[in-house]
Design an enzyme around this catalytic site. Structure first.
Site: not given
Ligand SMILES: NC(=O)C1=CN([C@@H]2O[C@H](COP(=O)(O)OP(=O)(O)OC[C@H]3O[C@@H](n4cnc5c(N)ncnc54)[C@H](OP(=O)(O)O)[C@@H]3O)[C@@H](O)[C@H]2O)C=CC1
Ligand SMILES: C[C@H]1O[C@H](OP(=O)(O)OP(=O)(O)OC[C@H]2O[C@@H](n3cnc4c(=O)[nH]c(N)nc43)[C@H](O)[C@@H]2O)[C@@H](O)[C@@H](O)C1=O
Length: 322
Positions: A108-110, A137, A141, A180
């Site tokens: 994920s981009s986070c 999270y 990832k 989201h």
């Protein structure tokens, strides 16, 4: 991938998994392997090992995960890190043990640092502190990414870690607490219009910016990478997947309001977190490989709202997911 290849789509009923299944069926793949969460709990190593020994998939799209928006991540960090570490560890390891030819791992981009220069290049990974609302999270990832790289290096596997930006589309989670922002605002504006509410409350200040990719484009990129990527085992390769275009939450809310046709007011609840100010992905790597997104945000929101208001989806998302 030949058309009768044994392809396992983990998380096939979710936003991304269901889009990948739609795409593979359109392409004429005849041997798709799926299991619902109740049929196969991917946090259970014995169950996962048994499943792989029976089904012997050749290709794996790992789109199963514990997923949620900013408030869910801030509220349940232990569940996010525990369940995601278990799911990805079990599926990636079993894929190696059972000789899976290629696996696509969805990060994920986070994962990128809160203050990373924008747009964010893949090499900015681990160059600064995380956004606190989703650090658990993000760490899970990143562990999945490192696991793909470690198995590629030590065992010669072909496991491809990809970093999608914020996604939206049909079969999303529309629960107002855990969703989201796009599905949450589609539902809020729709219900406000139907019930003639005076205003819709947006979380935070509306100032953060986000990049949004329609999930059919995500499925297209996943299929593209599974077909075309050759993993050289010594290199730590990562692929950002996005549009390269971002928008403020305020502008997003106004776009969704206009799509829904709501005429009331928008107000802001600044007691809710903004999260990171911006997380625009650098998408040059995929562009150089020949991939670009096709669906504009406006068209994607219109299509998602149409899906959402077509029975039985609305009732489905209300009861099962929301
Ligand atoms: N949505 C987004 O904006 C983004 C998503 N991603 C990543 O994409 C991937 C897919 O996300 P998305 O499709 O949005 O998520 P969804 O929540 O829509 O789908 C996740 C799927 O995984 C299944 N699942 C969850 N836990 C388990 C488990 N223990 N055993 C078996 N199945 C399980 C869920 O089943 P059930 O609902 O029945 O529990 C669901 O079908 C994730 O890895 C996510 O991190 C990355 C960036 C952005
Ligand atoms: C994909 C990415 O998604 C998560 O990060 P996020 O992008 O911050 O998530 P979000 O979509 O929930 O919020 C985006 C912005 O939107 C604002 N916002 C306004 N009103 C609502 C609202 O009603 N709901 C929500 N959820 N957000 C709202 C909200 O305050 C924030 O400023 C990660 O946890 C992690 O899951 C991850 O990887």
């Amino acid at each position: 991938m030949n058309k009768n290849a044994r392809i396992y789509v983990a998380g096939h009923r979710g936003l991304v998994g269901s889009a990948i299944v739609r795409r593979l069926k359109t392409e004429g793949y005849t041997h798709l392997i799926t299991r619902t969460h109740s049929e196969l709990d991917l946090t259970d190593p014995k169950a996962v090992t048994h499943f792989f020994s029976i089904e012997k998939p050749e290709f794996v799209f790992l789109a199963a995960a514990k997923v949620g928006g900013i408030l869910a991540n801030q509220t349940y960090p232990a569940e996010f890190i525990h369940q995601n570490l278990m799911i990805q560890t079990n599926v990636i390891h079993s894929s190696y043990v059972h000789g899976v030819k290629k696996l696509l791992f969805l990060g994920s981009s986070c994962i990128y640092p809160k203050m990373a220069p924008q747009p964010i290049k893949e090499e900015y990974l681990m160059t600064g502190p995380f956004e606190p609302t989703n650090s658990a999270y993000a760490v899970a990832k990143i562990a999945g990414i490192e696991m793909c790289w470690a198995y590629n290096r030590q065992y010669g596997t072909h496991f491809i870690p990809v970093m999608p930006t914020n996604l939206y589309g049909p079969n999303d989670n529309f629960d107002l607490e855990t969703a989201h922002v796009v599905p949450a605002l589609i539902r809020k504006f729709h219900e406000a219009k139907e019930a003639n509410y005076d205003s819709v409350i947006i979380w935070g200040t509306g100032n953060p910016k986000r990049e949004f990719l329609h999930v059919d484009d995500m499925a297209d990129a996943s299929y593209f990478l599974m077909k075309h990527t050759i993993i050289t085992n010594d290199k730590k390769v990562l692929f950002n997947i996005g549009t390269g275009i971002d928008i403020s939450i305020k502008e997003l809310a106004e776009t969704i309001r206009d799509t829904v046709g709501y005429t009331g007011k928008i107000s802001y609840d600044e007691s809710k977190p903004d999260g990171t100010t911006r997380k625009l992905l650098d998408v040059e790597r995929l562009k150089t490989m020949g991939w670009r997104h096709k669906t504009s945000l406006k068209n994607g929101i219109q299509a998602t709202y149409k899906w959402y208001t077509t029975p039985p989806n609305n009732t489905y998302v209300q009861t099962i997911k929301g």
